[in-house]
Write an enzyme that holds these catalytic residues in place. Structure first.
Site, PDB file in Angstrom:
ATOM      1  N   SER A 114       0.857  -1.198   0.000  1.00 11.62           N
ATOM      2  CA  SER A 114       0.000   0.000   0.000  1.00 11.62           C
ATOM      3  C   SER A 114       0.886   1.238   0.000  1.00 11.62           C
ATOM      4  O   SER A 114       2.022   1.194   0.472  1.00 11.62           O
ATOM      5  CB  SER A 114      -0.870   0.005   1.263  1.00 11.62           C
ATOM      6  OG  SER A 114      -0.021   0.052   2.410  1.00 11.62           O
ATOM      7  N   ASP A 115       0.369   2.351  -0.495  1.00 12.40           N
ATOM      8  CA  ASP A 115       1.134   3.578  -0.332  1.00 12.40           C
ATOM      9  C   ASP A 115       0.974   4.017   1.128  1.00 12.40           C
ATOM     10  O   ASP A 115       0.081   3.596   1.836  1.00 12.40           O
ATOM     11  CB  ASP A 115       0.630   4.647  -1.323  1.00 12.40           C
ATOM     12  CG  ASP A 115       1.621   5.778  -1.474  1.00 12.40           C
ATOM     13  OD1 ASP A 115       1.490   6.568  -2.399  1.00 12.40           O
ATOM     14  OD2 ASP A 115       2.559   5.857  -0.635  1.00 12.40           O
ATOM     15  N   TRP A 116       1.794   4.916   1.538  1.00  8.11           N
ATOM     16  CA  TRP A 116       1.881   5.348   2.931  1.00  8.11           C
ATOM     17  C   TRP A 116       0.514   5.512   3.628  1.00  8.11           C
ATOM     18  O   TRP A 116      -0.229   6.438   3.316  1.00  8.11           O
ATOM     19  CB  TRP A 116       2.618   6.687   2.989  1.00  8.11           C
ATOM     20  CG  TRP A 116       3.029   7.052   4.359  1.00  8.11           C
ATOM     21  CD1 TRP A 116       2.263   7.641   5.319  1.00  8.11           C
ATOM     22  CD2 TRP A 116       4.320   6.840   4.956  1.00  8.11           C
ATOM     23  NE1 TRP A 116       2.979   7.806   6.464  1.00  8.11           N
ATOM     24  CE2 TRP A 116       4.248   7.323   6.272  1.00  8.11           C
ATOM     25  CE3 TRP A 116       5.513   6.300   4.513  1.00  8.11           C
ATOM     26  CZ2 TRP A 116       5.338   7.264   7.134  1.00  8.11           C
ATOM     27  CZ3 TRP A 116       6.589   6.256   5.367  1.00  8.11           C
ATOM     28  CH2 TRP A 116       6.502   6.732   6.673  1.00  8.11           C
ATOM     29  N   SER A 147      -2.224   4.325   3.205  1.00  7.98           N
ATOM     30  CA  SER A 147      -3.434   4.385   2.367  1.00  7.98           C
ATOM     31  C   SER A 147      -4.442   3.323   2.768  1.00  7.98           C
ATOM     32  O   SER A 147      -5.625   3.457   2.442  1.00  7.98           O
ATOM     33  CB  SER A 147      -3.074   4.238   0.886  1.00  7.98           C
ATOM     34  OG  SER A 147      -2.408   3.018   0.652  1.00  7.98           O
TER      35      SER A 147
END
Ligand code: GLC
Length: 751
Positions: free
Chosen positions: A284-286, A288
């Site tokens: 996942s992105d930071w 997210s």
């Protein structure tokens, strides 16, 4: 019962895998899969969850809590730790002091270089040169790997059509084909031929998907991408990355029509895994995963974790919903342990492929291998080929060395700023600025300098006087302005994309001296420089050119290098024209130059129907400042003899596009020849043209060469009215030229 079932499933899997007789390459793969299964069978649920957690390191990573988590196998990956001693100790604890000895994946954003910084990706895209881009990533991988990094969060292959969006700087521009080709080159550059090689790092295709379509160009904003555009514009670069062998993906922050990318099962299961057969893993992105609560897509952390896991996010970055909730989700029967096993299986597979189990340590002799001469040379070549000559009236450029140059402006000597965004590890002490390079090239009396503005945002005019005095003493003024690096990149969208501060005012004041003026722009995005470039006799767009940017610029200014960059993104005249991209639809009333009337020319009380009722702005018209694919040279090129090998093509044919290219100027140069195609009529409306092939060709003055480029008919496929990817029979137009406005064209049919 659950556990027993999985042990049985695991044993069957091991038996089946060992039963098949694979060939050499897949032999290795099946051996990895066998090792993965054998390890997975031994893992406790807590240890499985540990592999799905990525924690932020960096600065004091190795505290006691952290060491304890490593010993308990509760960390699968660490980002932002770059000290090799610390990394080797992290691995030692993980391998020697945890129950199963699973090494940790060390990650970092290595976006356009590590210590040796290359042009920002948007600048690299302006080279239209896959080999240069691949070499840059090879250098970045070698430097990063020598610092203990084994995984980069790149390439960023979000299609970007909005210059207000700060992250356009990290993208490869607006076009799916160019982004696909260069994104694949980045994957191969980072990963090399062997992921386990000490100079290879795992690549990560991000941000899956549609992040660049943020409404209003405002970072993190919602996107509204219709299914056909999703499949024909935003997804192709990611499919190309899978085809190039990328081993990880990153889910984006954005939602698409209300479904966050990080919780989007259709994208990460139906498309990525089922249709594209991707068998790596998704991070996942930071935070997210957690942010799906903000999106209003999850009521709480437990639901956020459930949605992300079911959607196909293997590893959670930064937030801890997985660590905090997976055990409960399983015990409450809300997710199956099988889906956890599969998530961990894919992570372990990549760790094995990366050689981490064989050798998780960075040997002394391989550590901190930075800024080798070959690396700096590669960075200079990339910067040179990235710079785009947008204007060159009266042959202002190149400047002969017996002329005196007044170098003026806030970006003329900024070792850090010229590196651009996303350069956590960039070493600005390595930078060669324009001032440094020109001082090297020109005798003392031949170079006058006035910074004039402390930064790109300086508003006061105190420095103007000295700058104008220097300009009056010179033969030619080179104004080097643009944006500091922090004015683009993540969370740095701008609603006004003019040159910031008092730069425009200074340029106008300098022009008053009557001297020839060269405008050089260092920026992370297209800027609306139309008005100010009227005062310039020549314009060079240098993006943020990286470590060797000054040396590259000096070579171009003095004619040691011939500029050859081409725009990977459309430059609007004014921000109000955005979104503006070359591969737009024709509409029912396409703009018509014959009937467009400028706002100042409209007669008072003109009747409503007296003006062109077409798709345009009465004040800004309908053409960009500079079109996609545009870029000048110190020489000129002529295209002739366009012909195709057939008039009518079958579905499985390949078009052979042939033409002559001649260097009709006085110096050698590179031309990026471009081929565009239009599907004239379809079951849905199609773009007015789409880039389908390109090639950089070097020619000496006076030389002429025959060029032949191939396009598979299936490369013209799109999602039709029934959302089937097809090439519909009918008429097509094809153009060849040096930018997207070329008029050299022909037609063909597909049956
Ligand atoms: C950031 C970015 C992403 C980056 C990640 C780790 O927020 O969106 O591109 O790779 O966090 O730094």
């Amino acid at each position: 019962m659950n556990v027993l079932k999985h042990i049985l499933a695991g044993l069957i899997a091991v038996f089946l895998l060992s039963a098949c007789q694979p060939n050499n390459n897949s032999q290795e793969q099946s051996s990895i899969d066998q090792q993965v299964e054998a390890l997975l069978e031994q893992m406790s649920l807590e240890e499985k969850i540990g592999q799905m957690c990525q924690v932020n390191g960096g600065g004091g990573t190795l505290n006691d809590d952290f060491k304890q988590m490593l010993k308990e196998g509760r960390i699968g990956s660490i980002l932002n730790e770059v000290d090799v001693t610390t990394i080797n100790e992290i691995q030692r604890i993980s391998v020697e002091e945890s129950r199963l000895g699973i090494p940790v994946l060390i990650a970092r954003d290595v976006i356009h270089g590590f210590k040796t910084v290359f042009p920002i990706p948007l600048g690299q895209a302006a080279t239209w040169n896959p080999e240069i881009v691949r070499e840059g990533c090879r250098v970045a991988a070698a430097e990063a790997a020598s610092s203990g990094i084994k995984w980069t969060f790149a390439p960023m292959i979000d299609i970007s059509r909005d210059a207000r969006w700060g992250r356009i700087a990290e993208s490869l521009g607006e076009d799916p084909h160019l982004t696909s080709v260069l994104g694949a080159a980045m994957v191969k550059g980072f990963q090399g031929d062997d992921l386990a090689d000490e100079n290879s790092i795992i690549a990560c295709a991000k941000h899956f998907v549609g992040y660049g379509a943020a409404e209003g160009g405002r970072d993190y904003n919602s996107t509204l991408i219709p299914p056909r555009e999703l499949h024909d514009v935003y997804l192709p670069p990611f499919e190309a990355a899978v085809d190039a062998g990328v081993r990880t993906f990153m889910s984006g922050f954005n939602d698409i029509d209300g479904v966050p990318a990080t919780g989007n099962e259709y994208l990460m299961r139906d498309v990525l895994r089922d249709k594209w057969q991707f068998d790596g893993f998704v991070v996942s992105d930071w935070a997210s995963v957690w942010e799906m609560i903000n999106h209003g897509f999850a009521a709480d952390e437990k639901e956020a974790a459930k949605r992300a896991i079911n959607a196909g996010v293997n590893m959670e970055m930064a937030s801890t919903t997985y660590e905090d909730n997976i055990a409960a989700l399983i015990s409450e029967g809300l997710i199956s342990e099988a889906i956890i096993d599969q998530a961990v299986r894919e992570i372990l597979r990549v760790k094995y492929e990366a050689g981490l189990f064989d050798n998780p340590y960075i040997a002394e002799e391989n550590q901190y291998q930075f800024a080798k001469p070959a690396y700096l040379e590669a960075a200079k070549l990339a910067a040179t080929q990235s710079m785009v000559l947008l204007k060159n009236n009266k042959q202002t450029l190149p400047v002969s060395k017996n002329k005196t140059i007044a170098l003026v402006g806030p970006m003329a000597n900024q070792a850090y700023e010229q590196l651009g965004t996303w350069i956590f590890d960039g070493d600005s002490t390595l930078s060669v600025t324009p001032l440094m390079a020109l001082q090297q090239e020109l005798g003392a009396g031949k170079l006058l300098f006035a910074q004039a503005l402390a930064t790109s945002r300086t508003k006061h005019t105190k420095g103007f006087k000295q700058a104008i005095e220097q300009a009056k003493k010179a033969d030619v003024i080179v104004f080097c302005g643009g944006e500091e690096s922090i004015l683009s990149g993540e969370a740095h969208s701008r609603a006004n994309i003019d040159l910031p501060g008092a730069q425009n005012e200074l340029i106008r004041a300098l022009k008053q001296t009557g001297k020839p003026l060269v405008l050089v722009v260092m920026a992370g995005r297209p800027l609306t420089i139309g008005a100010v470039s009227e005062h310039a006799d020549a314009v060079i767009y240098a993006w943020h050119p990286g470590t060797m940017g000054g040396a590259a610029l000096a070579d171009i200014l003095l004619g040691k290098a011939n500029p050859s960059g081409k725009l990977p993104v459309t430059f609007p005249k004014v921000v109000g024209q955005i979104p503006m991209h070359y591969n737009h639809k024709n509409t029912g009333r396409p703009a018509n130059p014959d009937s467009w009337t400028h706002i100042d020319e409209i007669p008072v009380k003109a009747p409503q129907t007296s003006l062109g009722n077409e798709s345009h702005y009465i004040d800004a018209g309908f053409t960009p400042l500079y079109p996609f694919g545009y870029g000048l040279s110190y020489t000129t090129f002529a295209y002739s003899g366009l012909q195709l090998d057939k008039d009518v093509y079958a579905q499985d044919d390949r078009i052979q596009v042939s033409f002559e290219l001649e260097n009709t100027g006085e110096v050698a140069g590179d031309e990026v020849v471009q081929v565009y195609v239009r599907d004239v009529a379809g079951s849905v409306s199609r773009p007015v043209k789409e880039l389908k092939a390109f090639k950089r060709i070097s020619l000496n003055q006076g030389d002429k060469t025959s060029v032949m480029l191939e396009i598979a008919i299936q490369d013209l496929a799109f999602h039709n009215i029934d959302m089937e990817k097809v090439v519909e029979p009918g008429e097509f137009q094809l153009w060849v030229g040096g930018d997207s406005t070329t008029e050299l064209s022909t037609t063909f049919k597909v049956e």
